[in-house]
Design a protein around this motif. Structure first.
Motif, short mmCIF file in Angstrom:
data_model
loop_
_atom_site.label_atom_id
_atom_site.label_comp_id
_atom_site.label_asym_id
_atom_site.label_seq_id
_atom_site.Cartn_x
_atom_site.Cartn_y
_atom_site.Cartn_z
N ILE A 38 0.82 -1.21 0.00
CA ILE A 38 0.00 0.00 0.00
C ILE A 38 0.85 1.27 0.00
CG2 ILE A 38 -1.99 -1.10 1.12
CD1 ILE A 38 -1.03 0.14 3.77
N SER A 39 2.11 1.14 -0.44
CA SER A 39 3.01 2.30 -0.39
C SER A 39 2.49 3.46 -1.25
CB SER A 39 4.42 1.90 -0.83
OG SER A 39 4.40 1.33 -2.12
N LYS A 40 1.92 3.15 -2.42
CA LYS A 40 1.41 4.21 -3.31
C LYS A 40 0.11 4.81 -2.79
CE LYS A 40 3.50 2.31 -7.51
NZ LYS A 40 3.25 1.76 -8.88
N GLU A 41 -0.69 3.98 -2.13
CA GLU A 41 -1.99 4.45 -1.64
C GLU A 41 -1.91 5.08 -0.25
OE1 GLU A 41 -2.44 1.14 -4.54
OE2 GLU A 41 -1.32 1.41 -2.69
N ASN A 42 -0.85 4.79 0.49
CA ASN A 42 -0.74 5.25 1.86
C ASN A 42 -0.71 6.77 1.92
OD1 ASN A 42 -0.30 5.49 4.61
ND2 ASN A 42 1.42 4.06 4.67
N THR A 43 -1.65 7.35 2.68
CA THR A 43 -1.71 8.81 2.78
C THR A 43 -0.63 9.37 3.70
OG1 THR A 43 -3.33 8.67 4.59
CG2 THR A 43 -4.19 8.82 2.33
N TYR A 44 0.04 8.47 4.44
CA TYR A 44 1.17 8.89 5.27
C TYR A 44 2.45 8.37 4.62
CZ TYR A 44 4.16 9.86 9.27
OH TYR A 44 5.14 10.36 10.08
N PRO A 45 3.32 9.28 4.15
CA PRO A 45 4.55 8.84 3.46
C PRO A 45 5.61 8.37 4.46
CG PRO A 45 4.47 11.24 3.52
CD PRO A 45 3.19 10.75 4.15
N ASN A 46 5.74 7.06 4.63
CA ASN A 46 6.77 6.53 5.53
C ASN A 46 8.15 6.75 4.93
OD1 ASN A 46 5.42 5.12 7.84
ND2 ASN A 46 4.39 4.05 6.17
N PRO A 47 9.10 7.17 5.75
CA PRO A 47 10.47 7.30 5.23
C PRO A 47 11.04 5.93 4.90
CG PRO A 47 10.44 7.58 7.62
CD PRO A 47 9.01 7.50 7.18
N THR A 48 11.81 5.87 3.83
CA THR A 48 12.43 4.62 3.44
C THR A 48 13.45 4.20 4.48
OG1 THR A 48 12.16 5.17 1.11
CG2 THR A 48 13.72 3.43 1.63
N GLN A 49 13.33 2.95 4.91
CA GLN A 49 14.27 2.44 5.91
C GLN A 49 15.56 2.05 5.21
OE1 GLN A 49 13.46 2.22 9.38
NE2 GLN A 49 15.66 2.12 9.44
N ASP A 50 16.58 2.87 5.36
CA ASP A 50 17.84 2.65 4.64
C ASP A 50 18.95 2.39 5.66
OD1 ASP A 50 19.74 2.45 2.70
OD2 ASP A 50 19.94 4.60 2.35
N LEU A 51 19.27 1.11 5.84
CA LEU A 51 20.36 0.74 6.75
C LEU A 51 21.36 -0.14 6.01
CD1 LEU A 51 18.71 -0.07 10.21
CD2 LEU A 51 20.28 1.79 9.68
N PRO A 52 22.06 0.43 5.04
CA PRO A 52 23.02 -0.40 4.31
C PRO A 52 24.16 -0.84 5.21
CG PRO A 52 23.35 1.91 3.78
CD PRO A 52 22.12 1.84 4.64
N PRO A 176 10.78 -5.09 3.10
CA PRO A 176 11.01 -3.73 3.62
C PRO A 176 10.55 -3.65 5.08
CG PRO A 176 9.04 -3.77 2.25
CD PRO A 176 9.64 -5.14 2.16
N LEU A 177 11.48 -3.78 6.00
CA LEU A 177 11.15 -3.83 7.41
C LEU A 177 11.51 -2.52 8.11
CD1 LEU A 177 12.53 -7.41 8.22
CD2 LEU A 177 10.21 -6.76 7.55
N SER A 178 10.79 -2.23 9.17
CA SER A 178 11.07 -1.04 9.98
C SER A 178 10.46 -1.27 11.36
CB SER A 178 10.46 0.21 9.33
OG SER A 178 10.62 1.33 10.17
N PHE A 179 11.08 -0.72 12.40
CA PHE A 179 10.54 -0.89 13.74
C PHE A 179 9.30 -0.03 13.97
CE2 PHE A 179 14.55 -2.98 14.75
CZ PHE A 179 14.11 -3.98 15.61
N GLU A 180 8.99 0.86 13.03
CA GLU A 180 7.75 1.63 13.12
C GLU A 180 7.25 1.94 11.73
OE1 GLU A 180 7.14 4.97 16.00
OE2 GLU A 180 6.85 6.16 14.18
#
Length: 263
Positions: A38-52, A176-180
């Motif tokens: 639902i990334s395109k439909e999500n009205t709240y833009p979550n920041p991309t979790q980038d932990l290289p 795509p994982l994130s703690f929040e």
């Protein structure tokens, strides 16, 4: 005889390779058809979790290689990357020991499992008990929902441990994982679900999450200088079991139920 032995050897190698590929494949969960992005439909833009994975510098790599304990903590690697140690031409007999602190050194994953219905985030309801034709219901997020994961127990250096667990879980699952993660109000999907006449329809939405389990290793880290030789020595090593729930970002799992009576 030699030909038969060669054929047997090739078969064994092929079997071992196939088994390794299958074992690796088992680590990456197949996303069920009930789970949608639902990334395109999500009205709240979550920041991309980038932990290289932070690449160690040449000096850091040479130091890590001298340690008897694997060092994977990105924050410790960053500190070592930012350090410079010059070779002294007249360093014969020079000795120094620098205490760098107690660190969470590495995390070893033992189990990674996915709960596709980790937390309910929404319910859409439609009453068709008085209808003569099917009616449709689709997903629309009624209110903003914050889904948080976290460690299952208190441990020292919790933020460092979370980073290492997140990196390991993302690598194992390729998800795509994130703690929040946040699902904004008004987020919706066009997928429709039919409710027959004389029925109530309930469309439940859930946030999926990965359950990561393993072992974290701690130790006191010392930088030891002897002449022009540099090394890392780890003392007072301890290990502790740990688990974590890590939500799947911008995904929702749907369950549709019809009923004769209110649920």
């Amino acid at each position: 005889m030699k030909k038969s032995l060669l054929v047997s050897l090739v078969f064994l190698l092929s079997f071992s390779f196939s088994s390794a590929v299958l074992a690796e494949g088992k680590q990456k969960p197949k996303i069920p058809s009930s789970v949608m992005e639902i990334s395109k439909e999500n009205t709240y833009p979550n920041p991309t979790q980038d932990l290289p994975y932070l690449q160690p510098s040449e000096l850091t790599r040479s130091l890590i290689d001298t340690s008897d304990v694997p060092i994977e903590n990105p924050d410790l690697i960053r500190i070592l990357n930012e350090s410079t140690i010059s070779d002294a031409p007249l360093a014969l007999g020079y000795r120094a020991t620098v205490f760098l602190g107690e660190w969470a050194l590495n995390y070893e994953s033992t189990e990674t499992a996915t709960n596709w219905e980790y937390q309910k985030i929404n319910t859409n309801f439609q009453d068709n008990r008085g209808g003569k034709l099917p009616v449709q219901v689709h997903y629309k997020q009624e209110g903003q929902k914050i889904v948080k994961g976290g460690l299952t127990a208190k441990v020292p250096e919790a933020e460092h441990v979370k980073k290492m667990m997140l990196l390991k879980a993302m690598k194992k699952t390729n998800l795509p994982l994130s703690f929040e993660t946040i699902i904004g109000a008004g987020t919706k999907k066009d997928q429709v679900y039919n409710i027959p006449p004389k029925k109530l329809g309930y469309l439940y939405a859930y946030a999926p999450a990965v359950n990561e389990k393993g072992k974290v290793t701690y130790g006191e880290v010392y930088l030891v200088l002897k002449g022009n030789k540099k090394s890392i020595v780890v003392k007072n090593i301890t290990s502790q079991g740990i688990g974590a729930w890590i939500p799947l970002q911008d995904h929702a799992s749907f369950g549709f139920v019809t009923s004769d009576r209110p649920r």
